[in-house]
Scaffold this motif. Structure first.
Motif, mmCIF file in Angstrom:
data_model
loop_
_atom_site.group_PDB
_atom_site.id
_atom_site.type_symbol
_atom_site.label_atom_id
_atom_site.label_comp_id
_atom_site.label_asym_id
_atom_site.label_seq_id
_atom_site.Cartn_x
_atom_site.Cartn_y
_atom_site.Cartn_z
ATOM 1 N N GLY A 166 0.649 -1.263 0.001
ATOM 2 C CA GLY A 166 0.140 0.063 -0.045
ATOM 3 C C GLY A 166 0.852 1.171 0.259
ATOM 4 O O GLY A 166 0.203 2.303 -0.051
ATOM 5 N N GLY A 167 2.122 1.357 -0.023
ATOM 6 C CA GLY A 167 2.888 2.608 -0.070
ATOM 7 C C GLY A 167 2.823 2.964 -1.291
ATOM 8 O O GLY A 167 2.614 4.076 -1.568
ATOM 9 N N GLY A 168 3.642 2.225 -2.405
ATOM 10 C CA GLY A 168 3.433 2.773 -3.843
ATOM 11 C C GLY A 168 4.591 3.576 -4.069
ATOM 12 O O GLY A 168 4.699 3.800 -5.210
ATOM 13 N N ALA A 169 5.378 4.025 -3.321
ATOM 14 C CA ALA A 169 6.337 5.277 -3.342
ATOM 15 C C ALA A 169 7.767 4.243 -3.880
ATOM 16 O O ALA A 169 8.620 5.163 -4.257
ATOM 17 C CB ALA A 169 6.677 6.143 -2.360
ATOM 18 N N GLY A 170 7.904 3.141 -3.597
ATOM 19 C CA GLY A 170 9.187 2.493 -3.765
ATOM 20 C C GLY A 170 10.071 2.707 -2.508
ATOM 21 O O GLY A 170 10.001 3.734 -1.711
ATOM 22 N N PRO A 171 10.929 1.624 -2.292
ATOM 23 C CA PRO A 171 11.602 1.678 -1.206
ATOM 24 C C PRO A 171 12.740 2.942 -0.601
ATOM 25 O O PRO A 171 12.544 3.160 0.447
ATOM 26 C CB PRO A 171 12.582 0.219 -1.275
ATOM 27 N N GLU A 172 13.311 3.444 -1.716
ATOM 28 C CA GLU A 172 14.203 4.341 -1.304
ATOM 29 C C GLU A 172 13.584 6.014 -0.969
ATOM 30 O O GLU A 172 13.664 6.429 -0.341
ATOM 31 C CB GLU A 172 15.175 4.713 -2.564
ATOM 32 N N ALA A 173 12.407 5.930 -1.877
ATOM 33 C CA ALA A 173 11.684 7.159 -1.577
ATOM 34 C C ALA A 173 10.868 7.144 -0.071
ATOM 35 O O ALA A 173 10.749 8.002 0.731
ATOM 36 C CB ALA A 173 10.401 7.314 -2.690
ATOM 37 N N GLU A 174 10.456 5.866 0.206
ATOM 38 C CA GLU A 174 9.685 5.690 1.623
ATOM 39 C C GLU A 174 10.708 5.823 2.439
ATOM 40 O O GLU A 174 10.631 6.482 3.743
ATOM 41 C CB GLU A 174 8.930 4.379 1.373
ATOM 42 N N ARG A 175 11.865 5.345 2.384
ATOM 43 C CA ARG A 175 12.929 5.551 3.442
ATOM 44 C C ARG A 175 13.440 7.089 3.526
ATOM 45 O O ARG A 175 13.487 7.632 4.818
ATOM 46 C CB ARG A 175 14.271 4.845 3.073
ATOM 47 N N THR A 176 13.284 7.872 2.545
ATOM 48 C CA THR A 176 13.577 9.146 2.760
ATOM 49 C C THR A 176 12.318 10.059 3.250
ATOM 50 O O THR A 176 12.546 10.806 4.243
ATOM 51 C CB THR A 176 13.513 9.813 1.183
ATOM 52 N N LEU A 177 11.179 9.556 3.219
ATOM 53 C CA LEU A 177 9.758 10.051 3.682
ATOM 54 C C LEU A 177 10.073 9.730 5.213
ATOM 55 O O LEU A 177 9.708 10.510 6.115
ATOM 56 C CB LEU A 177 8.488 9.220 3.078
ATOM 57 N N VAL A 178 10.333 8.388 5.742
ATOM 58 C CA VAL A 178 10.343 8.022 7.175
ATOM 59 C C VAL A 178 11.751 9.008 7.570
ATOM 60 O O VAL A 178 11.402 9.428 8.664
ATOM 61 C CB VAL A 178 10.747 6.763 7.216
ATOM 62 N N SER A 179 12.743 9.194 7.177
ATOM 63 C CA SER A 179 13.925 9.922 7.783
ATOM 64 C C SER A 179 13.433 11.447 7.831
ATOM 65 O O SER A 179 13.457 11.945 8.861
ATOM 66 C CB SER A 179 15.000 9.875 6.623
ATOM 67 N N ARG A 180 12.681 11.809 6.791
ATOM 68 C CA ARG A 180 12.106 13.403 6.790
ATOM 69 C C ARG A 180 10.984 13.533 8.107
ATOM 70 O O ARG A 180 11.123 14.656 8.813
ATOM 71 C CB ARG A 180 11.639 13.771 5.514
ATOM 72 N N TYR A 181 10.457 12.442 8.207
ATOM 73 C CA TYR A 181 9.470 12.356 9.353
ATOM 74 C C TYR A 181 9.985 12.739 10.762
ATOM 75 O O TYR A 181 9.687 13.631 11.468
ATOM 76 C CB TYR A 181 8.819 11.026 9.248
ATOM 77 N N PHE A 182 11.137 12.031 11.041
ATOM 78 C CA PHE A 182 11.833 12.410 12.132
ATOM 79 C C PHE A 182 12.453 13.505 12.242
ATOM 80 O O PHE A 182 12.633 14.111 13.251
ATOM 81 C CB PHE A 182 12.875 11.082 12.484
ATOM 82 N N THR A 183 13.061 14.019 11.038
ATOM 83 C CA THR A 183 13.807 15.457 11.228
ATOM 84 C C THR A 183 12.689 16.499 11.481
ATOM 85 O O THR A 183 13.140 17.145 12.418
ATOM 86 C CB THR A 183 14.434 15.539 9.696
ATOM 87 N N ASP A 184 11.647 16.214 10.601
ATOM 88 C CA ASP A 184 10.650 17.334 10.961
ATOM 89 C C ASP A 184 10.202 17.063 12.422
ATOM 90 O O ASP A 184 9.922 18.170 13.139
ATOM 91 C CB ASP A 184 9.476 17.174 9.981
ATOM 92 N N LEU A 185 9.844 15.971 12.896
ATOM 93 C CA LEU A 185 9.489 15.863 14.287
ATOM 94 C C LEU A 185 10.398 16.465 15.380
ATOM 95 O O LEU A 185 10.106 17.132 16.387
ATOM 96 C CB LEU A 185 9.474 14.267 15.013
ATOM 97 N N ASN A 186 11.752 16.204 15.229
ATOM 98 C CA ASN A 186 12.838 16.974 16.215
ATOM 99 C C ASN A 186 12.764 18.361 15.860
ATOM 100 O O ASN A 186 12.938 19.099 16.716
ATOM 101 C CB ASN A 186 14.263 16.274 15.712
ATOM 102 N N GLU A 187 12.785 19.115 14.602
ATOM 103 C CA GLU A 187 12.742 20.326 14.328
ATOM 104 C C GLU A 187 11.632 21.168 15.176
ATOM 105 O O GLU A 187 11.836 22.115 15.652
ATOM 106 C CB GLU A 187 12.666 20.705 12.948
ATOM 107 N N ALA A 188 10.457 20.373 14.978
ATOM 108 C CA ALA A 188 9.186 20.785 15.727
ATOM 109 C C ALA A 188 9.200 20.947 17.297
ATOM 110 O O ALA A 188 9.016 21.875 17.869
ATOM 111 C CB ALA A 188 7.992 20.030 15.541
#
Length: 153
Positions: free
Chosen positions: A30-52
Motif C-alpha cells: 500500500g505504499g507505492g512510492a518505492g523503497p528508497e522514496a519511502e526511506r526518505t519520507l521516514v527519515s524526513r518524518y523524524f527530522t521534522d518531528l525533532n525540528e518541531a
C-alpha cells in the motif's frame, strides 16, 4: 521520581507502537512510492518531528496532530509540556505488515515500517528520560504518518 519517569517513557514507547524486539521479514503493502522514496519520507518524518520539538511543545504537538495516521486520528494524545527527541537508526528500517496499533482489529492503511530509535523525553531544556526501542511509521499516499504517544501519570 526517576522510576516514575522510566514508567512514563515505557508507556510513551508502548503506545507509540514501540517495542524492544523487532522480528520477521515482511513485505510492504500500500505504499507505492518505492523503497528508497519511502526511506526518505521516514527519515524526513523524524527530522521534522525533532525540528518541531526544538521550537517547543506546542509546535511539536501541532506536528504530531498533523502527522497522526488518518485511520487513528481519534487517538491523538496531548503530551502537555513534554517534547520528544527521536533519533532513528535508518539501517534498521524494515517493513512490518503484521503490526496493528494496540486495541485495533486492523492494521493501518499504507506501508508499515518498524525502525529502531533512541527516544529522549524533555521538559524545557531538561532531559527527563532516555530509552532505546522501536517505532512504527506508515507511508500512505506519499506521506509519512506516526502514532502520537500517550503518557500516563
Amino acid at each position: 521520581m526517576r522510576s516514575a519517569l522510566g514508567g512514563l517513557l515505557l508507556t510513551v514507547l508502548a503506545v507509540a507502537g514501540c517495542a524492544t524486539t523487532v522480528t520477521g521479514a515482511a513485505v510492504p503493502q500500500g505504499g507505492g512510492a518505492g523503497p528508497e522514496a519511502e526511506r526518505t519520507l521516514v527519515s524526513r518524518y523524524f527530522t521534522d518531528l525533532n525540528e518541531a520539538g526544538a521550537e517547543g511543545a506546542s509546535a511539536q504537538r501541532e506536528f504530531l496532530r498533523r502527522t497522526q495516521h488518518p485511520d487513528f486520528d481519534n487517538r491523538f494524545c496531548d503530551l502537555g509540556d513534554l517534547t520528544l527527541r527521536i533519533e532513528p537508526a535508518l539501517s534498521t528500517l524494515r517493513p512490518d505488515t503484521q503490526w496493528k496499533p494496540e486495541q485495533s482489529a486492523d492494521p493501518p492503511r499504507g506501508a508499515v515500517y518498524v525502525i529502531g530509535v533512541s527516544v529522549r523525553i524533555r521538559r524545557d531544556s531538561a532531559t527527563l528520560a532516555e530509552q532505546i526501542g522501536s517505532q512504527r511509521v506508515v507511508v500512505l499516499d506519499g506521506r509519512a504518518y506516526g502514532f502520537t504517544p500517550c503518557p500516563t501519570d
